[in-house]
Enzyme design. Structure first.
Site, PDB file in Angstrom:
ATOM      1  N   ASP A 151      37.767 185.956  49.261  1.00 29.85           N
ATOM      2  CA  ASP A 151      36.746 185.113  48.612  1.00 29.85           C
ATOM      3  C   ASP A 151      35.321 185.452  49.051  1.00 29.85           C
ATOM      4  OD1 ASP A 151      36.947 183.852  51.129  1.00 29.85           O
ATOM      5  OD2 ASP A 151      36.967 181.815  50.303  1.00 29.85           O
ATOM      6  N   HIS A 152      35.137 185.822  50.310  1.00 27.46           N
ATOM      7  CA  HIS A 152      33.793 186.161  50.828  1.00 27.46           C
ATOM      8  C   HIS A 152      33.969 186.722  52.223  1.00 27.46           C
ATOM      9  CE1 HIS A 152      34.274 182.487  53.133  1.00 27.46           C
ATOM     10  NE2 HIS A 152      34.525 181.848  52.013  1.00 27.46           N
ATOM     11  N   GLU A 194      41.223 183.601  52.085  1.00 30.46           N
ATOM     12  CA  GLU A 194      40.053 183.038  52.742  1.00 30.46           C
ATOM     13  C   GLU A 194      39.393 184.040  53.700  1.00 30.46           C
ATOM     14  OE1 GLU A 194      38.349 180.135  52.382  1.00 30.46           O
ATOM     15  OE2 GLU A 194      37.019 180.867  53.960  1.00 30.46           O
ATOM     16  N   HIS A 231      39.826 180.700  58.358  1.00 32.88           N
ATOM     17  CA  HIS A 231      38.483 180.150  58.139  1.00 32.88           C
ATOM     18  C   HIS A 231      37.735 180.056  59.461  1.00 32.88           C
ATOM     19  CE1 HIS A 231      35.243 177.428  57.091  1.00 32.88           C
ATOM     20  NE2 HIS A 231      35.531 177.635  55.811  1.00 32.88           N
ATOM     21  N   THR A 285      33.575 179.559  49.255  1.00 33.52           N
ATOM     22  CA  THR A 285      34.791 179.539  48.422  1.00 33.52           C
ATOM     23  C   THR A 285      34.501 178.991  47.027  1.00 33.52           C
ATOM     24  OG1 THR A 285      36.125 179.038  50.379  1.00 33.52           O
ATOM     25  CG2 THR A 285      37.215 178.804  48.264  1.00 33.52           C
TER      26      THR A 285
HETATM   27  C1  GP9 Z   1      37.582 174.367  52.144  1.00 32.19           C
HETATM   28  C2  GP9 Z   1      37.736 175.824  51.857  1.00 32.19           C
HETATM   29  C3  GP9 Z   1      36.869 176.659  52.719  1.00 32.19           C
HETATM   30  O1  GP9 Z   1      38.238 173.542  51.241  1.00 32.19           O
HETATM   31  O2  GP9 Z   1      37.546 176.086  50.520  1.00 32.19           O
HETATM   32  O3  GP9 Z   1      35.582 176.565  52.293  1.00 32.19           O
HETATM   33  P1  GP9 Z   1      34.477 177.643  52.616  1.00 32.19           P
HETATM   34  O4  GP9 Z   1      33.771 177.181  53.865  1.00 32.19           O
HETATM   35  O5  GP9 Z   1      35.099 178.972  52.801  1.00 32.19           O
HETATM   36  O6  GP9 Z   1      33.613 177.571  51.441  1.00 32.19           O
HETATM   37 MN    MN Z   2      36.150 180.482  51.799  1.00 25.59          MN
END
Ligand code: GP9
Ligand code: MN
Length: 402
Positions: A255-256, A39, A196, A81
């Site tokens: 992921d980003h 994440e 996150h 994500t």
């Molecule tokens: C929430 C997780 C985080 O379930 O996938 O989401 P994001 O804000 O990174 O898209």
């Molecule tokens: Mn994410």
């Protein structure tokens, strides 16, 4: 319609003809695939020290025992994500606005789980948040997942959760019995959560102290990345105790971005340099590791993006190209000249140039160069995004399934 299908198919066939078979083709045939979404994890944390302590001590070691891709970029947009999941499972671009997971969940797709089903793979996703978040429960059905282990499958309480849900360490710990019980071979993805925004963490989970710039988001980020690193370490320790370890390959990637432009003042202080337009693009690099037990580590310098990840995994598994209709990516392990990474807003990069905010930059020197260094790519950039959009908006996989 059908003529669009023909046009796009023609474009992609021409594109894929360029590639040369890699030396890695089929070396992981039949193995389980474990994909870990890191994440908000950006490339700059790897090998980074803050206050003389490593931010990712475990990943830094794993790098030496993995294929490591230092020139790999995320290509996500507003779907964050869910965009990363969409890109990796379909080798398509995300939409310019919103998330495909929310906007087009009922489309036909030919996603990784469906393709791997032909090779007898079982597919599962693991995530410690509500199953409805990003419309996953519905979308996973369209993508062909057999099972989604979400919040309701875990013991989640005030002590072991923070921010969006279950903390990464208990997440992996509680996932182990589920993972061990899956039919093999499997394709399993784990979506981590603790690192996150706004990067919250209880004092007892902080393995390194927060920084002291004047932007709290940046200060906390390095501490939550360090926690995530510890969670990955504990996962590897646990899986190494099972027979799954040697029968699996491990794909870990960011992921980003986690730190948006608005925090560049504090980030540039930590990175020790000013952040230019060109640097802003380079900050979109996310780490990618492919760990294959028994295989030596190697740095693969290929420039690529998330769109290429599926083709890379399929290359290792020896899955054929003919199973991949409408697939935009090419294996990062195949020798291909002049690779192009296209971002959703039309920004792009090759191994030599970056095109951003209407200007062409040399990656080597960082300075502006003549537009004609970048202009040969303009057409392809537009084609990539337009064709991908047409597939999604026109639900064009319908024509393939007929
Ligand atoms: C929430 C997780 C985080 O379930 O996938 O989401 P994001 O804000 O990174 O898209
Ligand atoms: Mn994410």
């Amino acid at each position: 319609d059908e003529s669009e299908v023909a046009e796009i198919t023609h474009y992609l066939e021409k594109k894929h003809k360029k590639k040369v078979q890699s030396n890695f083709h089929g070396i992981a045939k039949g193995k389980n695939v474990i994909v870990i979404f890191l994440e908000s994890t950006q490339g700059f944390v790897i090998d980074k020290k803050v206050n003389n302590q490593e931010v990712t001590p475990f990943l830094n070691k794993l790098k030496n025992e993995s294929l490591y891709f230092p020139n790999f970029y995320h290509q996500t947009a507003q779907g964050k994500t869910s965009d990363a999941e969409f890109i990796v499972d379909n080798s398509l671009y995300p939409l310019a606005g919103g998330s495909v997971f929310v906007r087009k969940p009922k489309n036909e797709f030919m996603a990784t789980p469906e393709i791997l089903k032909k090779y007898n793979y079982y597919s599962a996703s693991f995530h410690g948040n509500d199953s409805q978040f990003w419309n996953r429960l519905t979308m996973y059905d369209s993508l062909g997942y057999d099972r989604f282990f979400s919040k309701e499958d875990y013991d989640v309480n005030e002590e072991n959760s923070i921010n969006y849900g279950l903390k990464d360490i208990p997440f992996f710990e509680q996932s182990m019995p589920y993972l061990s019980s899956l039919p093999q071979p499997f394709y399993a993805k784990f979506l981590t959560l603790t690192n996150h925004f706004p990067f919250l963490l209880n004092p007892e989970d902080q393995f390194i102290p927060e920084l002291e710039t004047d932007q709290g988001v940046v200060n906390r980020y390095f501490t939550t990345v360090r926690y995530e690193d510890e969670a990955i370490k504990s996962f590897f320790e646990q899986i190494k105790d099972t027979e799954l370890y040697n029968n699996s390959i491990f794909v870990l990637f960011g992921d980003h971005y986690g730190i948006s432009k608005s925090y560049n003042d504090a980030l540039s202080e930590v990175l020790g340099h000013e952040i230019t337009v060109k640097d802003q693009v380079e900050l979109q690099k996310v780490p990618l590791f492919i760990h294959i037990p028994g295989m030596e580590g190697k740095v693969v310098n290929t420039v690529g993006g998330q769109i290429d990840l599926r083709a890379t995994i399929f290359d290792l598994l020896g899955v054929d190209g003919k199973d991949q209709a409408f697939s935009f990516g090419t294996s990062l392990l195949s020798k291909e000249e002049d690779r192009l990474v296209v971002f959703r807003d039309g920004t792009f990069t090759t191994d030599r140039y970056i095109y951003a905010e209407g200007t062409c930059y040399s990656k080597d020197t960082g300075s502006k160069v003549k537009r004609n260094k970048c202009s040969p790519y303009f057409n392809q950039v537009q084609n990539e995004l337009n064709y991908s959009d047409k597939i999604i908006y026109g639900d064009l996989f319908r024509f393939f399934k007929k």
